[in-house]
Design a protein around this motif. Structure first.
Motif, PDB file in Angstrom:
ATOM      1  N   LEU A   7       0.722  -1.266   0.157  1.00  0.00           N
ATOM      2  CA  LEU A   7      -0.055   0.032   0.095  1.00  0.00           C
ATOM      3  C   LEU A   7       0.642   1.332   0.072  1.00  0.00           C
ATOM      4  O   LEU A   7       0.604   2.250  -0.809  1.00  0.00           O
ATOM      5  CB  LEU A   7      -0.811   0.039   1.325  1.00  0.00           C
ATOM      6  CG  LEU A   7      -1.866   1.083   1.359  1.00  0.00           C
ATOM      7  CD1 LEU A   7      -2.639   1.152   0.295  1.00  0.00           C
ATOM      8  CD2 LEU A   7      -2.615   0.988   2.773  1.00  0.00           C
ATOM      9  N   LEU A   8       1.888   1.236   0.671  1.00  0.00           N
ATOM     10  CA  LEU A   8       3.089   2.438   0.581  1.00  0.00           C
ATOM     11  C   LEU A   8       3.659   2.505  -0.744  1.00  0.00           C
ATOM     12  O   LEU A   8       3.547   3.905  -0.882  1.00  0.00           O
ATOM     13  CB  LEU A   8       3.985   2.106   1.765  1.00  0.00           C
ATOM     14  CG  LEU A   8       5.025   3.257   1.887  1.00  0.00           C
ATOM     15  CD1 LEU A   8       4.244   4.455   2.497  1.00  0.00           C
ATOM     16  CD2 LEU A   8       6.148   2.672   2.879  1.00  0.00           C
ATOM     17  N   ASN A   9       3.737   1.535  -1.266  1.00  0.00           N
ATOM     18  CA  ASN A   9       4.678   1.575  -2.443  1.00  0.00           C
ATOM     19  C   ASN A   9       3.640   2.434  -3.560  1.00  0.00           C
ATOM     20  O   ASN A   9       3.905   3.409  -4.271  1.00  0.00           O
ATOM     21  CB  ASN A   9       5.030   0.305  -3.129  1.00  0.00           C
ATOM     22  CG  ASN A   9       5.823   0.442  -4.261  1.00  0.00           C
ATOM     23  OD1 ASN A   9       6.186   1.552  -4.583  1.00  0.00           O
ATOM     24  ND2 ASN A   9       6.614  -0.678  -4.388  1.00  0.00           N
ATOM     25  N   SER A  10       2.590   1.581  -3.915  1.00  0.00           N
ATOM     26  CA  SER A  10       1.534   2.105  -4.702  1.00  0.00           C
ATOM     27  C   SER A  10       0.981   3.573  -4.321  1.00  0.00           C
ATOM     28  O   SER A  10       0.644   4.277  -5.230  1.00  0.00           O
ATOM     29  CB  SER A  10       0.219   1.265  -4.941  1.00  0.00           C
ATOM     30  OG  SER A  10       0.831  -0.226  -5.297  1.00  0.00           O
ATOM     31  N   GLY A  11       0.921   3.695  -2.992  1.00  0.00           N
ATOM     32  CA  GLY A  11       0.260   5.026  -2.546  1.00  0.00           C
ATOM     33  C   GLY A  11       1.423   6.106  -2.922  1.00  0.00           C
ATOM     34  O   GLY A  11       1.041   7.284  -3.229  1.00  0.00           O
TER      35      GLY A  11
END
Length: 546
Positions: free
Chosen positions: A259-263
């Motif tokens: 989630l952190l990467n895509s966000g």
């Protein structure tokens, strides 16, 4: 023998959960999030590109991310010995680590180019002629750019001291290198959204073009973006997670980090395109004339934009510090992945007091010498050749196929589920087993085939066409990473002892010393209990007969 064993040092663990999270975040959130994702969203229909992107996240990104982190944590081994213990037949998969390191070493020569752009107007002409001092082509190597060379030396020195003590030093460094880019990203996002013309271009960045979903290139680019930005099939996730305690909840970590990467990719798009919108507004030109892919977006268009802001030197320094740290994080993690894998492969030799520091020193020197071609006037042509062939998105997609088939079918998805359940005390969702065995290899293979069918020869800056021998070299680089897995498997099958069936079974069976899962321990208890009952019955029968 006991004296030798006492001299071998322990691998060690992360000092805290935060160190692992920040190290992985620094590795997976890199330069591709800054320049590649926003550009591809703009090029392939903005919001509509989220459809193939999310499909690849669900079928490849998250499942492989969980698989690789679980593999490292379960075995407590680096990239080479991890595969040796889980699936010896696929041990050749670990060889891709060296290709990834070559790629990031080339990237390391690109980062120092930024340092010379701060005090100038930072135009494209300045970058190509004064900073990079480009020659006429890859066949014209030219002389070494000594300013760039000194910066590369500084970069390798920083890299060495970031990881020279292993996770003890890396775990402390990432508190700065992984968090500072996020602080600067938020600052740049706020500054960009307050500029004239920013909001109009942000809307343009997200505007959907449904018709583009019929373009196979959209789906191929989405797949390549996922394997790159999630650092899949390259071994770094396995190495980083191998320093976790055995009972760390890697299942939960996987979701948060994905989630952190895509966000971050999405937020970076807002930051980058808000500034590009300001630049288009000021110049009175369409955004198509200022948005370019790759280095063009981050290293040419953005410097031109910040040069028109109030206090341009300050904004330029802030942005490029962020860029340098994003690249540096990914770079020293790639080096750490190779060093850890070699130390786990030869623990009796390298895991002694002072041996790691010496080995790392010689390894960094060898890598530095190997990239001297990239600091010449023709270095950017060499870098782009490595970037597009040595470890391209198509290569990583095929390696994803090998990885998912090896772990889903040979080692066994059910066995991997038992291992994750033993680690986290919770059984993963059944969709992950479905992905490892069917969806991930199918989607990755289709994307790989489409990439090969849609292949277009590499060009530099849309005007330079590489000579034929350069294309041949590029394909050799690509094949060397693709053929490692089947080549290694074939070599082990031919070199082994016994019949072909015996050799195959030997290479498909995992190490017998792997940690036992709860299900395996329960099965052993039942077996022992059954054996004890049979012994008691037999003794009773013998007593009666006597």
């Amino acid at each position: 023998m006991k004296t030798i064993e006492r001299q071998i040092e322990e691998r060690g663990y992360w000092g805290s959960k935060a160190e692992f999270i920040l190290a992985v975040a620094g590795n997976v959130v890199g330069l591709g999030n800054v320049w590649r994702f926003p550009y591809l969203c703009y090029k392939y229909g903005g919001g509509m590109r989220c459809v193939p992107y999310l499909m690849f996240v669900a079928t490849c990104g998250v499942p492989l991310f969980l698989l690789e982190t679980a593999m490292g944590q379960y075995t407590q081994e680096g990239g080479i010995t991890c595969w040796r213990r889980l699936c010896p037949l696929a041990e050749g998969h670990s060889g891709v680590l060296l290709h990834v390191l070559h790629h990031h070493s080339g990237l390391g020569t690109l980062l120092p180019h930024l340092l010379f752009q701060f005090p100038t107007s930072m135009g494209q002409c300045s970058l190509l002629r004064r900073v990079l001092a480009l020659s006429g082509g890859i066949e014209e190597v030219g002389k070494i750019n000594w300013e760039i060379l000194l910066c590369v030396v500084a970069m390798w020195i920083i890299c060495y001291f970031c990881i020279w003590k292993g996770v003890k030093s890396t775990g402390k460094v990432v508190y700065f290198t992984a968090t500072f880019p996020y602080v600067m990203l938020l600052v740049l996002l706020f500054r960009g959204l307050t500029l004239p013309g920013a909001l109009q271009e942000v809307v343009f960045y997200l505007y959907p073009e449904p018709s583009l979903l019929a373009d196979s290139q959209v789906w191929m680019e989405a797949g390549a973006q996922i394997v790159f930005s999630y650092s899949l099939s390259v071994g770094t996730l396995t190495v980083l997670s191998s320093y976790n305690k055995y009972n760390n909840n890697c299942y939960r970590d996987c979701f948060w980090l994905c989630l952190l990467n895509s966000g971050t990719s999405l937020v970076t798009g807002f930051a980058v395109f808000s500034v590009l919108g300001f630049m288009a507004h000021e110049q009175g030109v369409p955004i198509e004339e200022v948005a370019e892919s790759g280095p063009g977006l981050a290293f040419i268009a953005y410097p031109q934009a910040v040069a028109m802001m109030p206090f341009p030197q300050l904004w330029a320094v802030c942005f490029f510090i962020m860029i340098i740290l994003l690249g540096l994080d990914t770079h020293f993690v790639a080096v750490e992945a190779v060093v850890t894998s070699m130390m786990d492969l030869f623990p009796a030799v390298l895991r002694r007091a002072g041996r790691r520091e010496i080995f790392l020193l010689f390894f960094c020197l060898a890598c530095f010498m190997g990239q001297l071609f990239m600091v010449t006037e023709g270095g950017m042509y060499v870098f782009q050749l490595f970037d597009n062939y040595a470890c391209s998105g198509a290569c990583l997609l095929l390696l994803s196929v090998f990885e998912s088939l090896a772990m889903g079918w040979i080692f066994g998805a059910e066995r991997m589920f038992d291992a994750i359940e033993d680690i986290t005390n919770s059984r993963p969702n059944y969709i992950f087993m479905l992905c490892w065995k069917y969806l991930t290899p199918l989607v990755s293979m289709v994307s790989f085939v489409c990439s090969v069918v849609e292949y277009e020869p590499l060009t530099f800056n849309r005007w330079y066409v590489y000579p034929d021998w350069a294309y041949a070299l590029g394909w050799l680089l690509a094949l060397s990473s693709i053929l490692l897995v089947p080549g290694w498997a074939m070599g082990r099958l031919l070199a082994g002892k016994g019949s072909l069936k015996q050799r195959w079974l030997h290479l498909c069976n995992p190490d017998t010393n792997l940690p036992l899962s709860n299900k395996q321990r329960a099965g052993m208890k039942e077996t022992v209990s059954t054996t004890e009952i049979k012994d008691l019955v037999r003794l009773n029968v013998e007593e009666r007969e006597n």
